[in-house]
Motif scaffolding. Structure first.
Motif, PDB file in Angstrom:
ATOM      1  N   LEU A  82     -18.049 -27.087  -2.328  1.00 24.94           N
ATOM      2  CA  LEU A  82     -18.872 -25.893  -2.093  1.00 24.94           C
ATOM      3  C   LEU A  82     -20.249 -26.278  -1.595  1.00 24.94           C
ATOM      4  O   LEU A  82     -20.877 -25.538  -0.845  1.00 24.94           O
ATOM      5  CB  LEU A  82     -18.989 -25.079  -3.384  1.00 24.94           C
ATOM      6  N   VAL A 136     -24.769 -13.790   3.195  1.00 25.05           N
ATOM      7  CA  VAL A 136     -25.316 -14.037   1.869  1.00 25.05           C
ATOM      8  C   VAL A 136     -24.481 -15.078   1.110  1.00 25.05           C
ATOM      9  O   VAL A 136     -24.987 -15.770   0.234  1.00 25.05           O
ATOM     10  CB  VAL A 136     -25.414 -12.693   1.126  1.00 25.05           C
ATOM     11  N   TYR A 137     -23.209 -15.240   1.479  1.00 30.26           N
ATOM     12  CA  TYR A 137     -22.376 -16.249   0.815  1.00 30.26           C
ATOM     13  C   TYR A 137     -22.921 -17.654   1.014  1.00 30.26           C
ATOM     14  O   TYR A 137     -22.854 -18.487   0.113  1.00 30.26           O
ATOM     15  CB  TYR A 137     -20.940 -16.197   1.343  1.00 30.26           C
ATOM     16  N   MET A 140     -25.672 -18.066  -1.477  1.00 33.76           N
ATOM     17  CA  MET A 140     -25.219 -18.050  -2.873  1.00 33.76           C
ATOM     18  C   MET A 140     -24.418 -19.296  -3.218  1.00 33.76           C
ATOM     19  O   MET A 140     -24.649 -19.932  -4.244  1.00 33.76           O
ATOM     20  CB  MET A 140     -24.364 -16.814  -3.129  1.00 33.76           C
ATOM     21  N   ILE A 141     -23.465 -19.647  -2.330  1.00 33.68           N
ATOM     22  CA  ILE A 141     -22.610 -20.793  -2.632  1.00 33.68           C
ATOM     23  C   ILE A 141     -23.438 -22.069  -2.660  1.00 33.68           C
ATOM     24  O   ILE A 141     -23.319 -22.893  -3.574  1.00 33.68           O
ATOM     25  CB  ILE A 141     -21.471 -20.872  -1.596  1.00 33.68           C
ATOM     26  N   TRP A 144     -25.629 -22.180  -5.804  1.00 34.16           N
ATOM     27  CA  TRP A 144     -24.910 -22.400  -7.054  1.00 34.16           C
ATOM     28  C   TRP A 144     -24.345 -23.819  -7.120  1.00 34.16           C
ATOM     29  O   TRP A 144     -24.412 -24.478  -8.142  1.00 34.16           O
ATOM     30  CB  TRP A 144     -23.786 -21.377  -7.180  1.00 34.16           C
ATOM     31  N   LEU A 152     -30.357 -21.985  -8.063  1.00 36.58           N
ATOM     32  CA  LEU A 152     -29.571 -20.829  -8.503  1.00 36.58           C
ATOM     33  C   LEU A 152     -30.442 -19.576  -8.523  1.00 36.58           C
ATOM     34  O   LEU A 152     -30.031 -18.517  -8.031  1.00 36.58           O
ATOM     35  CB  LEU A 152     -28.993 -21.099  -9.893  1.00 36.58           C
ATOM     36  N   LEU A 156     -29.817 -16.218  -6.299  1.00 36.95           N
ATOM     37  CA  LEU A 156     -29.651 -14.878  -6.847  1.00 36.95           C
ATOM     38  C   LEU A 156     -30.666 -13.918  -6.239  1.00 36.95           C
ATOM     39  O   LEU A 156     -30.348 -12.778  -5.915  1.00 36.95           O
ATOM     40  CB  LEU A 156     -29.793 -14.907  -8.362  1.00 36.95           C
ATOM     41  N   ALA A 159     -29.524 -13.089  -2.720  1.00 38.65           N
ATOM     42  CA  ALA A 159     -28.372 -12.195  -2.658  1.00 38.65           C
ATOM     43  C   ALA A 159     -28.784 -10.774  -2.998  1.00 38.65           C
ATOM     44  O   ALA A 159     -28.416  -9.821  -2.309  1.00 38.65           O
ATOM     45  CB  ALA A 159     -27.294 -12.681  -3.615  1.00 38.65           C
ATOM     46  N   SER A 160     -29.590 -10.621  -4.076  1.00 39.09           N
ATOM     47  CA  SER A 160     -29.935  -9.250  -4.463  1.00 39.09           C
ATOM     48  C   SER A 160     -30.837  -8.612  -3.413  1.00 39.09           C
ATOM     49  O   SER A 160     -30.710  -7.420  -3.120  1.00 39.09           O
ATOM     50  CB  SER A 160     -30.590  -9.221  -5.834  1.00 39.09           C
TER      51      SER A 160
ATOM     52  N   VAL B  29     -15.372 -19.197 -10.180  1.00 36.76           N
ATOM     53  CA  VAL B  29     -16.061 -19.062  -8.893  1.00 36.76           C
ATOM     54  C   VAL B  29     -15.091 -19.341  -7.750  1.00 36.76           C
ATOM     55  O   VAL B  29     -15.073 -18.634  -6.732  1.00 36.76           O
ATOM     56  CB  VAL B  29     -17.270 -20.011  -8.839  1.00 36.76           C
ATOM     57  N   HIS B  30     -14.230 -20.352  -7.939  1.00 35.90           N
ATOM     58  CA  HIS B  30     -13.219 -20.617  -6.917  1.00 35.90           C
ATOM     59  C   HIS B  30     -12.281 -19.433  -6.763  1.00 35.90           C
ATOM     60  O   HIS B  30     -11.883 -19.091  -5.654  1.00 35.90           O
ATOM     61  CB  HIS B  30     -12.429 -21.876  -7.276  1.00 35.90           C
ATOM     62  N   LEU B  33     -13.809 -16.901  -4.574  1.00 33.70           N
ATOM     63  CA  LEU B  33     -13.830 -17.294  -3.168  1.00 33.70           C
ATOM     64  C   LEU B  33     -12.445 -17.168  -2.548  1.00 33.70           C
ATOM     65  O   LEU B  33     -12.299 -16.756  -1.393  1.00 33.70           O
ATOM     66  CB  LEU B  33     -14.354 -18.720  -3.025  1.00 33.70           C
ATOM     67  N   VAL B  68     -19.657 -10.244  -3.771  1.00 28.60           N
ATOM     68  CA  VAL B  68     -20.978 -10.852  -3.990  1.00 28.60           C
ATOM     69  C   VAL B  68     -21.462 -10.528  -5.400  1.00 28.60           C
ATOM     70  O   VAL B  68     -21.996 -11.390  -6.097  1.00 28.60           O
ATOM     71  CB  VAL B  68     -21.979 -10.368  -2.925  1.00 28.60           C
ATOM     72  N   LEU B  71     -19.575 -12.700  -7.815  1.00 26.27           N
ATOM     73  CA  LEU B  71     -20.145 -14.045  -7.805  1.00 26.27           C
ATOM     74  C   LEU B  71     -21.447 -14.072  -8.594  1.00 26.27           C
ATOM     75  O   LEU B  71     -21.711 -14.999  -9.366  1.00 26.27           O
ATOM     76  CB  LEU B  71     -20.441 -14.462  -6.371  1.00 26.27           C
ATOM     77  N   PHE B  72     -22.236 -13.047  -8.390  1.00 32.11           N
ATOM     78  CA  PHE B  72     -23.511 -12.887  -9.046  1.00 32.11           C
ATOM     79  C   PHE B  72     -23.348 -13.032 -10.558  1.00 32.11           C
ATOM     80  O   PHE B  72     -24.022 -13.823 -11.211  1.00 32.11           O
ATOM     81  CB  PHE B  72     -23.967 -11.459  -8.739  1.00 32.11           C
ATOM     82  N   MET B  75     -21.981 -16.511 -11.647  1.00 33.37           N
ATOM     83  CA  MET B  75     -22.937 -17.603 -11.555  1.00 33.37           C
ATOM     84  C   MET B  75     -23.965 -17.532 -12.673  1.00 33.37           C
ATOM     85  O   MET B  75     -24.515 -18.540 -13.079  1.00 33.37           O
ATOM     86  CB  MET B  75     -23.649 -17.543 -10.203  1.00 33.37           C
ATOM     87  N   LEU B  76     -24.237 -16.341 -13.168  1.00 34.78           N
ATOM     88  CA  LEU B  76     -25.211 -16.208 -14.240  1.00 34.78           C
ATOM     89  C   LEU B  76     -24.621 -16.583 -15.594  1.00 34.78           C
ATOM     90  O   LEU B  76     -25.329 -17.012 -16.481  1.00 34.78           O
ATOM     91  CB  LEU B  76     -25.744 -14.776 -14.295  1.00 34.78           C
TER      92      LEU B  76
END
Lengths: 351, 167
Positions: A82, A136-137, A140-141, A144, A152, A156, A159-160, B29-30, B33, B68, B71-72, B75-76
C-alpha cells in the motif's frame, strides 16, 4: 482494417492522442513547479531560481533528476504494497481526468478528421467527479500505510476536506448544468461558442466562485493545504516518502492544479473559444483555427494557474475548524441557494 | 470471441475474485480496497450495458464516498491481531451453512424466473441508461417513488444529525 471488430486506425489515433495529452500534462506540470518558484520569488521580491540554464529554465529537470537519484526508502513498519500504491493512485487519478476534456476543435490529418478529445462521453462532467472522488484514496492509503501518526492525521484531514468540498462543488455545478442541459464537455464548449451566447461565467458568477474555491480545496492548495500543514503535522501525509514516490505526490498536486484550471476554463470561460471572434465565419482556416483554439485554451489555463499561485503566496492557511465551517455553513447553503435561484429563473424565462 | 465478450469475462472474473478476497483478507483495510475493486468491476459491467449514468454514479457514491468513510473509520480504529476476538469454530460453520443456503435460494430463484428466461442482455446499444432518457423516465413515470425515496433520505440525514448532536 478491422480485426476482432475493432477499428485499429481509430485505436492508434486515440493512443497517439492519449500519449500526447499525457506527456503535455506532465510537461506543463513540470514547468508549473518552476513557475511556482518564480512567482513566489517575484511576490517576495527576490530573484528565484536562476542558475540552471538561461533564466533558470532547466531548474525543473535538475529537481526531477535530484528526486530520481535520491535513495528510495520504504519504512520497515509500513505496509509495503500500500505504501507504493499510494503515490501511484494519486498520480493515476490526477492524469485520468484529461480523458474527457475537449482540448480543441477537430483537425484534419492524413485524410482523417480527428477530434482533439479522447472521449466525448455522455456523462462527461460526472466522469470528472468520479475520478476526483478517487483522488482521495492516494492520500488516505499513503498516509495510513506509512504507519506514522502525523501521516495518518494528515490523511484523515485530507479525506474529510475533500469529501466536504466535493458536495458544494457538485451542487454549484448542477446550476450550470441546468443552463447547458447537457453533461458533455464538448457540447458545453460548443454552446459557449455561439455568437449570441456569452461565456457561462456571465450566467453563473456565484457558481463559478464556489467552484473556484472548491477547486482550491480539492487540490489541497493554500489556503486549504491543511493536509500538509508543516507547523502542525511536520510534513503531512507524505512524511515517510522519499525519492520519486515523494516526487509523484508533489507532482500529482501540480497536475491536479493544471487539470482543474482546464476544467474551469472549459466550463465557465468558453474552453477553446477565441474571445470576440466568430469561428464559424473562418472555417476555411482549417487546422490553424483549431491550433489557435488550443493556444487560446492554454492562455486561459496559464492565467488560472497564475491565480492559484498568487493566492498561495498571499493568503495564509485556514484553521481546521474554520475550513469545515466555511465548507458546510457557507459554501453549501450558498450553492443550494444558487441552484434554487437558477432553477426559478429558468422556469420563469420558459413561461 | 468478440471484444465485448472478452471484456465481459475479464470483468466477471475480476468481480468474483475481488469479492472472494473481500471475505478472505486478514486486514480489514485490504477488504475495503478489494470491495472498491468489486465496485469498479460492476461499473465496468454497467458500461458494457451502455448504462453510463449508473456506472459513474456507482463509482462516485460507493467507491468515492461510502468506501472512503469505511476506510476512515477503519484507519482510526486500532485493529491489532491481539485485540481481535477469537472466533468460535461453530460460529464459522453456521456462517458458511447459512450463506450457502442463501446462495442456493438465489440460484434456484434465478433459474425459475420466467421474466428473464431466454432474454439476452443488450450490450453496447440501447439508450435507457443514458442520462437524458433516465432523467425523463424518473421524473415522469416514476416521480412518486423517486420523491418518496428522497424524503426518506432527508429524514435519515436529519436523524443522523440529531443523533450526532451533543445536547
Amino acid at each position: 482494417m478491422t480485426l476482432l471488430s475493432i477499428d485499429w486506425f481509430l485505436l492508434i489515433e486515440k493512443l497517439i492522442l492519449i500519449a500526447v495529452i499525457i506527456f503535455a500534462s506532465l510537461g506543463i506540470a513540470l514547468y508549473t513547479t518552476f513557475a511556482e518558484r518564480k512567482v513566489a520569488a517575484i511576490l517576495q521580491d527576490r530573484p528565484g531560481p536562476n542558475r540552471a540554464g538561461p533564466f533558470g529554465l532547466f531548474q525543473p529537470f535538475a529537481d526531477g533528476l535530484k528526486l530520481i537519484m535520491k535513495e528510495e526508502i520504504i519504512p520497515n513498519s509500513s505496509n509495503k504494497f500500500l505504501f507504493v500504491l499510494g503515490p501511484t493512485l494519486a498520480m493515476i487519478a490526477a492524469l485520468m481526468t484529461c480523458a474527457v476534456i475537449p482540448w480543441g476543435d477537430k483537425i484534419v490529418a492524413f485524410g482523417r478528421t480527428i477530434a482533439l478529445q479522447i472521449a466525448d462521453i455522455n456523462i462527461g462532467i460526472l466522469y470528472v467527479f468520479g475520478v476526483v472522488s478517487l483522488g482521495v484514496y492516494g492520500i488516505m492509503i499513503g498516509g495510513w500505510a506509512s504507519n506514522n501518526k502525523f501521516s495518518l492525521l494528515a490523511a484523515l484531514r485530507g479525506a474529510s476536506q475533500a469529501i466536504s468540498y466535493e458536495l458544494a462543488m457538485g451542487i454549484s455545478l448542477i446550476a450550470l448544468l441546468m443552463i447547458t442541459g447537457t453533461l458533455q464537455l464538448g457540447e458545453i464548449v460548443k454552446q459557449q461558442m455561439q455568437p449570441n451566447h456569452f461565456w457561462n461565467v456571465v450566467y453563473q458568477p456565484l457558481g463559478f466562485l464556489l467552484f473556484l474555491i472548491c477547486a482550491f480545496a480539492e487540490c489541497n492548495r493554500t489556503p486549504f493545504d491543511l493536509p500538509e500543514a508543516e507547523n502542525e503535522l511536520n510534513f503531512g501525509y507524505h512524511q515517510e516518502y522519499s525519492s520519486m514516490k515523494l516526487g509523484f505526490y508533489l507532482f500529482a498536486e501540480y497536475i491536479n492544479m493544471f487539470i482543474s484550471s482546464v476544467i474551469m476554463a472549459t466550463l465557465f470561460f468558453g474552453g477553446y473559444d477565441i474571445p470576440f471572434f466568430d469561428e464559424a465565419k473562418h472555417a476555411d482556416w482549417g487546422n490553424w483555427l483549431a491550433l489557435a483554439g488550443v493556444i487560446c485554451l492554454m492562455i486561459k489555463v496559464v492565467l488560472f494557474i497564475f491565480f492559484f499561485m498568487w493566492v498561495r503566496w498571499t493568503i495564509p492557511r485556514f484553521r481546521y475548524d474554520q475550513l469545515m465551517k466555511l465548507g458546510w455553513k457557507t459554501m453549501l447553503p450558498l450553492a443550494l441557494l444558487n441552484m434554487l435561484i437558477t432553477g426559478a429563473v429558468i422556469l420563469w424565462l420558459k413561461k | 470471441m468478440a471484444i465485448t465478450e472478452i471484456i465481459f469475462w475479464f470483468l466477471s472474473a475480476l468481480a468474483v475474485i475481488s469479492a472472494i478476497m473481500v471475505v478472505v483478507s486478514k486486514s480489514p483495510v485490504h477488504s475495503v480496497l478489494w470491495l472498491v475493486t468489486v465496485f469498479f468491476a460492476i461499473s465496468g459491467h454497467y458500461i458494457l450495458l451502455n448504462a453510463q449514468f449508473i456506472a459513474i454514479v456507482n463509482i462516485i457514491v460507493y467507491a468515492g464516498a461510502i468506501m472512503v468513510l469505511f476506510l476512515f473509520v477503519l484507519m482510526l480504529m486500532n485493529l491489532n491481531k491481539e485485540t481481535e476476538p477469537q472466533k468460535n469454530l461453530w460460529m464459522k460453520l453456521t456462517g458458511v451453512i447459512s450463506g450457502g443456503c442463501l446462495l442456493i435460494i438465489l440460484i434456484s430463484l434465478i433459474r425459475q424466473a420466467t421474466e428473464i428466461k431466454g432474454k439476452i442482455a443488450i450490450t453496447k446499444t440501447g439508450d435507457i441508461g443514458l442520462i437524458k432518457v433516465l432523467g425523463k423516465e424518473l421524473f415522469s413515470n416514476y416521480v412518486v417513488p423517486f420523491e418518496i425515496s428522497s424524503v426518506l433520505f432527508l429524514s435519515a440525514m436529519i436523524g443522523a444529525v440529531v443523533i450526532g448532536k451533543k445536547d
